[in-house]
Write an enzyme that holds these catalytic residues in place. Sequence first.
Site, mmCIF file in Angstrom:
data_model
loop_
_atom_site.group_PDB
_atom_site.id
_atom_site.type_symbol
_atom_site.label_atom_id
_atom_site.label_comp_id
_atom_site.label_asym_id
_atom_site.label_seq_id
_atom_site.Cartn_x
_atom_site.Cartn_y
_atom_site.Cartn_z
ATOM 1 N N SER A 33 40.836 44.481 56.808
ATOM 2 C CA SER A 33 39.657 45.349 56.676
ATOM 3 C C SER A 33 39.994 46.766 56.216
ATOM 4 O O SER A 33 39.384 47.740 56.666
ATOM 5 C CB SER A 33 38.867 45.381 57.989
ATOM 6 O OG SER A 33 38.413 44.082 58.300
ATOM 7 N N ASN A 48 43.980 40.889 47.128
ATOM 8 C CA ASN A 48 43.893 39.446 47.344
ATOM 9 C C ASN A 48 42.433 39.038 47.143
ATOM 10 O O ASN A 48 41.597 39.252 48.014
ATOM 11 C CB ASN A 48 44.354 39.114 48.775
ATOM 12 C CG ASN A 48 44.204 37.636 49.084
ATOM 13 O OD1 ASN A 48 43.990 36.818 48.194
ATOM 14 N ND2 ASN A 48 44.304 37.288 50.366
ATOM 15 N N TRP A 49 42.152 38.475 45.982
ATOM 16 C CA TRP A 49 40.754 38.141 45.663
ATOM 17 C C TRP A 49 40.277 36.860 46.341
ATOM 18 O O TRP A 49 39.099 36.517 46.259
ATOM 19 C CB TRP A 49 40.589 38.018 44.139
ATOM 20 C CG TRP A 49 40.562 39.344 43.431
ATOM 21 C CD1 TRP A 49 40.668 40.588 44.001
ATOM 22 C CD2 TRP A 49 40.415 39.565 42.021
ATOM 23 N NE1 TRP A 49 40.597 41.564 43.029
ATOM 24 C CE2 TRP A 49 40.440 40.962 41.802
ATOM 25 C CE3 TRP A 49 40.265 38.720 40.930
ATOM 26 C CZ2 TRP A 49 40.319 41.528 40.538
ATOM 27 C CZ3 TRP A 49 40.145 39.283 39.665
ATOM 28 C CH2 TRP A 49 40.171 40.676 39.474
ATOM 29 N N LYS A 50 41.185 36.137 46.935
ATOM 30 C CA LYS A 50 40.834 34.863 47.602
ATOM 31 C C LYS A 50 40.032 33.983 46.641
ATOM 32 O O LYS A 50 40.331 33.935 45.462
ATOM 33 C CB LYS A 50 40.072 35.126 48.901
ATOM 34 C CG LYS A 50 40.750 36.162 49.782
ATOM 35 C CD LYS A 50 40.139 36.216 51.142
ATOM 36 C CE LYS A 50 40.716 37.387 51.918
ATOM 37 N NZ LYS A 50 40.384 37.378 53.312
ATOM 38 N N GLU A 78 49.396 41.364 59.013
ATOM 39 C CA GLU A 78 47.947 41.178 58.990
ATOM 40 C C GLU A 78 47.482 40.576 60.321
ATOM 41 O O GLU A 78 47.517 39.349 60.504
ATOM 42 C CB GLU A 78 47.563 40.208 57.868
ATOM 43 C CG GLU A 78 47.889 40.712 56.486
ATOM 44 C CD GLU A 78 46.875 40.192 55.479
ATOM 45 O OE1 GLU A 78 46.216 41.007 54.842
ATOM 46 O OE2 GLU A 78 46.733 38.960 55.353
ATOM 47 N N HIS A 108 49.545 33.418 54.487
ATOM 48 C CA HIS A 108 48.273 34.071 54.826
ATOM 49 C C HIS A 108 47.612 33.280 55.953
ATOM 50 O O HIS A 108 47.670 32.050 55.973
ATOM 51 C CB HIS A 108 47.366 34.129 53.587
ATOM 52 C CG HIS A 108 46.196 35.038 53.790
ATOM 53 N ND1 HIS A 108 45.104 34.673 54.539
ATOM 54 C CD2 HIS A 108 45.950 36.308 53.363
ATOM 55 C CE1 HIS A 108 44.246 35.682 54.570
ATOM 56 N NE2 HIS A 108 44.733 36.683 53.853
ATOM 57 N N GLU A 112 44.675 32.481 56.490
ATOM 58 C CA GLU A 112 43.692 31.481 56.043
ATOM 59 C C GLU A 112 44.401 30.191 55.632
ATOM 60 O O GLU A 112 43.848 29.097 55.763
ATOM 61 C CB GLU A 112 42.841 32.058 54.903
ATOM 62 C CG GLU A 112 41.823 33.043 55.467
ATOM 63 C CD GLU A 112 41.358 34.104 54.485
ATOM 64 O OE1 GLU A 112 41.552 33.943 53.273
ATOM 65 O OE2 GLU A 112 40.790 35.115 54.961
ATOM 66 N N GLY A 115 38.917 40.463 57.318
ATOM 67 C CA GLY A 115 37.544 40.116 56.931
ATOM 68 C C GLY A 115 36.506 40.395 57.991
ATOM 69 O O GLY A 115 35.369 39.941 57.898
HETATM 70 C C1 PEP Z 1 43.279 39.540 53.489
HETATM 71 O O1 PEP Z 1 42.628 38.557 53.191
HETATM 72 O O2 PEP Z 1 44.513 39.508 53.379
HETATM 73 C C2 PEP Z 1 42.586 40.724 53.967
HETATM 74 C C3 PEP Z 1 43.284 41.700 54.458
HETATM 75 O O3 PEP Z 1 41.220 40.708 53.835
HETATM 76 P P1 PEP Z 1 40.224 41.940 54.197
HETATM 77 O O4 PEP Z 1 40.774 43.162 53.534
HETATM 78 O O5 PEP Z 1 38.916 41.519 53.640
HETATM 79 O O6 PEP Z 1 40.234 42.069 55.676
#
Ligand code: PEP
Length: 254
Positions: A213, A9-11, A168, A96, A98, A174
């Site tokens: 993470s 997931n490059w966001k 998640e 997600h 976010e 993050g």
């Molecule tokens: C995500 O945004 O879905 C995610 C898991 O990010 P990160 O790996 O940076 O925690």
Amino acid sequence: MRNFVIVANWKLNGSINMISRFFEYLKFHSSIYLEKKTIIIAPPTIYLKEVNKNISNMNIFIGAQNVDINLKGSFTGETSVLMLQDIGVKYVIIGHSERRFLHNENNDTIAKKFFLIKKENLIPILCVGETEKDKKYGCTKQVIQEQLNCILKKSKKLVFKNAIIAYEPVWAIGTGLSADPEYVQLIHKFIKNHIEKHDFMNINDIIVQYGGSVNCSNIKKFLEQPDINGFLIGNASLSPQEFLKIIKITHDII
Ligand code: PEP
């Protein structure tokens, strides 16, 4: 063999230059490693076609990070599931945290997206998970159950067939603080049992990924857990070196 799906997931990150360097590295170093697992790259919408161009002849799929609840019309700035399908997208991330928190998306909106995606034969990647406060107050299972029930209550059965769930925990995304793998295993088992009971799916066909993470130094312990069927990876998926290391370690263990 265990179903295993790795999603990048490059966001809101990436550029034409970054994409070209990313795939140059992967093409040069990967060969067999990409063959055995399902690998999905979810770049920002504007770069979906660029990534698609770069993955030809590779065992990689493109995924979108979001989709609108409408198919067409006066919805400035949005992208519909038909448009995603038109350019070859196969997977769509929804729910997600976010988007839940920064864009006020609730369970009902997310359920609408889920059914639209399925109706057009794409595969939803539904993110669920508790906040730090939910965890502190012992509400983790209740929160996840509600996130799943908004979909389960609107369907007869097998709605999670051809769908992926990404667990998640919001507090792990993050932050560099991944969840404890044994804790993740318990939650994944809970999710699978809940879906098996209400959706009548064979428990072995339910795909639940972990996200929060994940990086190449912490994945081994996650891979030891039998109910983890993949990773949804943010930060660590932006580096082709790190991303490929994750794929290689997974390949060696599963
Ligand atoms: C995500 O945004 O879905 C995610 C898991 O990010 P990160 O790996 O940076 O925690």
